[in-house]
Design an enzyme around this catalytic site. Structure first.
Site, PDB file in Angstrom:
ATOM      1  N   ASP A   1     -59.317 -53.925  24.598  1.00 51.45           N
ATOM      2  CA  ASP A   1     -58.282 -54.662  23.883  1.00 51.45           C
ATOM      3  C   ASP A   1     -58.630 -56.137  24.020  1.00 51.45           C
ATOM      4  OD1 ASP A   1     -56.056 -55.983  22.939  1.00 51.45           O
ATOM      5  OD2 ASP A   1     -54.614 -54.857  24.147  1.00 51.45           O
TER       6      ASP A   1
ATOM      7  N   ASN B   1     -66.063 -57.797  15.947  1.00 48.06           N
ATOM      8  CA  ASN B   1     -65.539 -57.276  14.684  1.00 48.06           C
ATOM      9  C   ASN B   1     -64.025 -57.152  14.672  1.00 48.06           C
ATOM     10  OD1 ASN B   1     -65.628 -55.483  12.112  1.00 48.06           O
ATOM     11  ND2 ASN B   1     -64.717 -54.136  13.649  1.00 48.06           N
TER      12      ASN B   1
ATOM     13  N   TYR C   1     -54.174 -65.976   8.553  1.00 49.92           N
ATOM     14  CA  TYR C   1     -55.454 -65.273   8.602  1.00 49.92           C
ATOM     15  C   TYR C   1     -56.605 -66.208   8.269  1.00 49.92           C
ATOM     16  CZ  TYR C   1     -59.168 -62.020   7.285  1.00 49.92           C
ATOM     17  OH  TYR C   1     -60.361 -61.374   7.165  1.00 49.92           O
TER      18      TYR C   1
ATOM     19  N   LYS D   1     -59.815 -67.533  10.807  1.00 56.04           N
ATOM     20  CA  LYS D   1     -61.230 -67.305  10.549  1.00 56.04           C
ATOM     21  C   LYS D   1     -61.992 -68.621  10.386  1.00 56.04           C
ATOM     22  CE  LYS D   1     -61.426 -62.780  10.671  1.00 56.04           C
ATOM     23  NZ  LYS D   1     -62.281 -62.041  11.633  1.00 56.04           N
TER      24      LYS D   1
ATOM     25  N   THR E   1     -61.080 -50.734   3.124  1.00 58.06           N
ATOM     26  CA  THR E   1     -60.718 -50.175   4.423  1.00 58.06           C
ATOM     27  C   THR E   1     -59.197 -50.211   4.586  1.00 58.06           C
ATOM     28  OG1 THR E   1     -60.808 -52.318   5.542  1.00 58.06           O
ATOM     29  CG2 THR E   1     -62.863 -51.052   5.436  1.00 58.06           C
TER      30      THR E   1
END
Length: 241
Positions: free
Chosen positions: A59, A82, A159, A163, A194
């Site tokens: 985790d 990832n 988000y 990044k 996905t």
């Protein structure tokens, strides 16, 4: 046998990267927050004849979990950061609360820092150490700065900014390791079908996995401190993340 650790590898892009590296002869540790999901992913690979794989509970938001994983791994050549989350579906610079930023950054940025720093000593023992941080074209400041671009109608500030921070961490990490054998790069897998995207997108997980694995496998003449995106894309109007 070289070894690789991939975080968030029990499904999606991470799973495909694990599969590719195992096929290339690496011993692959599949990091998974849920041990049962990780083991299920390993059994799936073993059913395909890939026995050089192992699940490891990891985790990235827990220092204790990261430290335990480090103790369980004795050697490492490749680290693929990832694991990532998108955060709440509606993200506004004016309205999204700070705790939502903290939650996403804890995985997408701080998690990468935790894992990288925990495993850097093992990577330094490798003759050809590689670190690949999974990023996104949505982190591009120049693309986002075109505020009237109708092809870029939706924004995901939490988000995207996480990044962007990851990209800056990547280039600074590469800078500090510039006189070593390390190759450290950030790679966008593309808009991939996905769970993360609600199975929408223009790339399959297999295609995305190849894009990430490429930079885990580069030679000593390969790049470092770079960002790569083979499939540039703006956020589509119906993008759920």
């Amino acid at each position: 046998m070289k070894s690789a650790l991939i975080t968030g590898a029990n499904k999606g892009i991470g799973f495909e990267v694990a599969k590719i590296l195992a096929q290339k002869g690496f011993f692959v540790y599949l990091g998974s927050r849920d041990p049962e999901n990780g083991q299920a992913a390993v059994e799936k690979l073993k059913a395909e004849g890939l026995t050089n794989v192992s699940a490891i509970q990891l985790d990235v938001t827990s220092q204790a979990s990261v430290d335990a994983a480090r103790k369980a791994i004795g050697a490492l050549d490749v680290l693929v950061n990832n694991a990532g989350i998108s955060g709440v579906s509606a993200q506004s610079a004016l309205e999204t609360a700070a705790d939502q930023y903290q939650k996403v950054y804890d995985t997408n940025v701080f998690g990468v820092v935790r894992v990288t720093q925990a495993f850097i000593d093992l990577l330094k023992n490798s003759p050809e150490p590689r670190i690949v941080n999974v990023s996104t074209a949505m982190a591009s400041l120049s693309a986002a700065a075109d505020i009237y671009n109708r092809n870029y109608p939706k924004r995901y500030v939490v988000y995207q900014s996480s990044k962007s921070a990851l990209n800056m961490y990547t280039v600074n990490l590469a800078y500090e390791l510039r006189d070593t054998a390390f190759k450290v790069n950030a790679v966008c897998p593309g808009y991939t079908q996905t769970d993360f995207t609600g199975h929408q997108g223009t790339s399959t997980p297999e295609e995305a996995g190849q894009r990430i694995a490429k930079y885990a496998l580069i030679g000593q003449d390969g790049p470092t401190g770079q960002y790569f995106s083979e499939e540039y894309y703006p956020a589509p109007a119906n993008c759920p993340w």
